[in-house]
Design a protein around this motif. Structure first.
Motif, PDB file in Angstrom:
ATOM      1  N   ARG A 212       0.720  -1.169   0.018  1.00 27.22           N
ATOM      2  CA  ARG A 212      -0.069   0.013  -0.295  1.00 27.22           C
ATOM      3  C   ARG A 212       0.829   1.277  -0.240  1.00 27.22           C
ATOM      4  O   ARG A 212       0.422   2.285  -0.271  1.00 27.22           O
ATOM      5  N   ASP A 213       1.988   1.009   0.631  1.00 26.41           N
ATOM      6  CA  ASP A 213       2.912   2.316   0.663  1.00 26.41           C
ATOM      7  C   ASP A 213       3.737   2.637  -0.511  1.00 26.41           C
ATOM      8  O   ASP A 213       4.679   2.473  -0.639  1.00 26.41           O
ATOM      9  N   THR A 214       3.032   3.363  -1.492  1.00 23.13           N
ATOM     10  CA  THR A 214       3.573   3.360  -2.807  1.00 23.13           C
ATOM     11  C   THR A 214       3.409   4.991  -3.301  1.00 23.13           C
ATOM     12  O   THR A 214       2.614   5.606  -2.753  1.00 23.13           O
ATOM     13  N   PHE A 215       4.361   5.629  -4.102  1.00 22.06           N
ATOM     14  CA  PHE A 215       4.337   6.741  -4.576  1.00 22.06           C
ATOM     15  C   PHE A 215       4.603   6.878  -5.857  1.00 22.06           C
ATOM     16  O   PHE A 215       5.969   6.425  -6.083  1.00 22.06           O
ATOM     17  N   ILE A 216       4.093   7.240  -7.218  1.00 20.14           N
ATOM     18  CA  ILE A 216       4.651   7.703  -8.371  1.00 20.14           C
ATOM     19  C   ILE A 216       5.271   9.024  -8.376  1.00 20.14           C
ATOM     20  O   ILE A 216       4.662   9.926  -8.041  1.00 20.14           O
ATOM     21  N   VAL A 217       6.560   9.038  -8.848  1.00 15.25           N
ATOM     22  CA  VAL A 217       7.577  10.202  -8.908  1.00 15.25           C
ATOM     23  C   VAL A 217       6.869  10.975 -10.190  1.00 15.25           C
ATOM     24  O   VAL A 217       7.031  10.415 -11.387  1.00 15.25           O
ATOM     25  N   GLN A 218       6.452  12.256  -9.914  1.00 17.25           N
ATOM     26  CA  GLN A 218       5.793  13.151 -11.057  1.00 17.25           C
ATOM     27  C   GLN A 218       6.973  14.173 -11.584  1.00 17.25           C
ATOM     28  O   GLN A 218       6.921  14.480 -12.601  1.00 17.25           O
ATOM     29  N   GLU A 219       8.033  14.598 -10.875  1.00 12.39           N
ATOM     30  CA  GLU A 219       8.883  15.557 -11.198  1.00 12.39           C
ATOM     31  C   GLU A 219       9.727  15.163 -12.334  1.00 12.39           C
ATOM     32  O   GLU A 219      10.106  14.180 -12.319  1.00 12.39           O
ATOM     33  N   ALA A 220      10.017  16.039 -13.238  1.00 19.44           N
ATOM     34  CA  ALA A 220      10.924  15.601 -14.644  1.00 19.44           C
ATOM     35  C   ALA A 220      12.082  15.390 -14.051  1.00 19.44           C
ATOM     36  O   ALA A 220      12.715  15.996 -12.943  1.00 19.44           O
ATOM     37  N   GLY A 221      12.929  14.360 -14.666  1.00 17.13           N
ATOM     38  CA  GLY A 221      14.182  14.028 -14.450  1.00 17.13           C
ATOM     39  C   GLY A 221      14.359  12.654 -14.547  1.00 17.13           C
ATOM     40  O   GLY A 221      13.420  11.846 -15.161  1.00 17.13           O
ATOM     41  N   PRO A 222      15.535  12.121 -14.034  1.00 17.83           N
ATOM     42  CA  PRO A 222      15.902  10.761 -14.392  1.00 17.83           C
ATOM     43  C   PRO A 222      14.929   9.696 -13.792  1.00 17.83           C
ATOM     44  O   PRO A 222      14.754   8.764 -13.894  1.00 17.83           O
ATOM     45  N   SER A 223      14.479  10.149 -12.467  1.00 21.54           N
ATOM     46  CA  SER A 223      13.335   9.234 -11.930  1.00 21.54           C
ATOM     47  C   SER A 223      12.154   9.458 -12.044  1.00 21.54           C
ATOM     48  O   SER A 223      11.193   8.871 -11.311  1.00 21.54           O
TER      49      SER A 223
END
Length: 258
Positions: free
Chosen positions: A171-182
């Motif tokens: 349940r503890d997940t998060f999609i990285v939205q910031e532009a960049g390599p991640s």
């Protein structure tokens, strides 16, 4: 009648004897008047008191009276006054250097450590304005350990992968939205120690999630070094702002040039 004549004659003789005594006729020195006493003095016109104005020579003197300067002693005996004058001459003047003007201290190597990129750039610009060329050092440090799933090609793919994880009990997940390599990577947790990150990774493997990995998260800190006179340090730090707590001597820090 005869007695009266004898009395008159006796009075006349007594008066004559008194007059002779007064004028020295009986061998005694006659009483001298004020003028005679002044004349008997030795050069009275040369007598003067210390501290008085120099007396003018009397009319008719052919030899000038020598003038002797009497120093002011302010109530001290001459010997004591001379001792005070000698002691005052030996004492150095306040603010003077007995050995002569000393040279200013040579420039010292100073370093401002643990600076962010913006802080380092601001301090370097201030040093250059003062005619000092700074040397920059960079140091990359691991701040945390990140457990994540590699970035997807797009957001839609990342969201599909996230739904599968939740279906497996993560349940503890998060999609990285910031532009960049991640960008579009799925974050599963950030830890201060590598040991705790490996513990989560083992739990994910146990649930069949084998595409998770650990990535160290680093932060780059900067150090600015410069050689400058000690008197210029406060002016540079006050103009740049907030750098006093970062200052160290160059010898106290390891060298690590980027």
């Amino acid at each position: 009648m005869t007695n009266v004549r004898l009395l008159i004659i006796l009075l006349l003789l007594l008066n004559a004897l008194a007059l002779a005594a007064i004028r020295g006729g009986l061998g005694g020195a006659a009483a001298r008047g004020e003028a005679e006493r002044l004349a008997a003095q030795l050069a009275p016109e040369r007598i003067r008191l210390a501290g008085d104005a120099v007396a003018q020579p009397a009319a008719g003197d052919t030899e000038a009276v020598p003038r002797t300067a009497v120093p002011a002693t302010d109530g001290l005996p001459p010997a004591e006054e001379a001792g005070h004058a000698a002691a005052a001459a030996d004492e150095p003047v306040a603010g003077s250097d007995p050995a002569g003007d000393s040279a200013p201290p040579p420039p010292a190597c100073l370093a401002w450590a643990e600076l962010g990129e913006e802080e380092a750039a601001r301090l370097a610009d201030r040093l250059r304005e003062q005619g000092v060329e700074p040397v920059r050092h960079a140091d990359s440090r691991i701040e945390a350990w990140w457990v994540r799933i590699a970035p997807a090609r797009n957001r839609s793919t990342a969201e599909q992968h996230e739904r599968r994880l939740r279906a497996q009990g993560i349940r503890d997940t998060f999609i990285v939205q910031e532009a960049g390599p991640s960008q579009f990577a799925i974050s599963l947790g950030v830890f201060k120690t590598e040991r705790r990150a490996h513990r989560l990774l083992e739990q994910l493997y146990a649930k069949g999630i084998d595409d998770a990995a650990i990535e160290p998260r680093t932060r780059t800190v900067y150090r600015i070094e410069a050689r400058l006179p000690p008197a210029a340090v406060s002016g540079i730090e006050s103009a740049a702002g907030g750098f006093e707590q970062h200052r160290r001597s160059c010898e106290a820090l390891p060298s690590n040039t980027d």
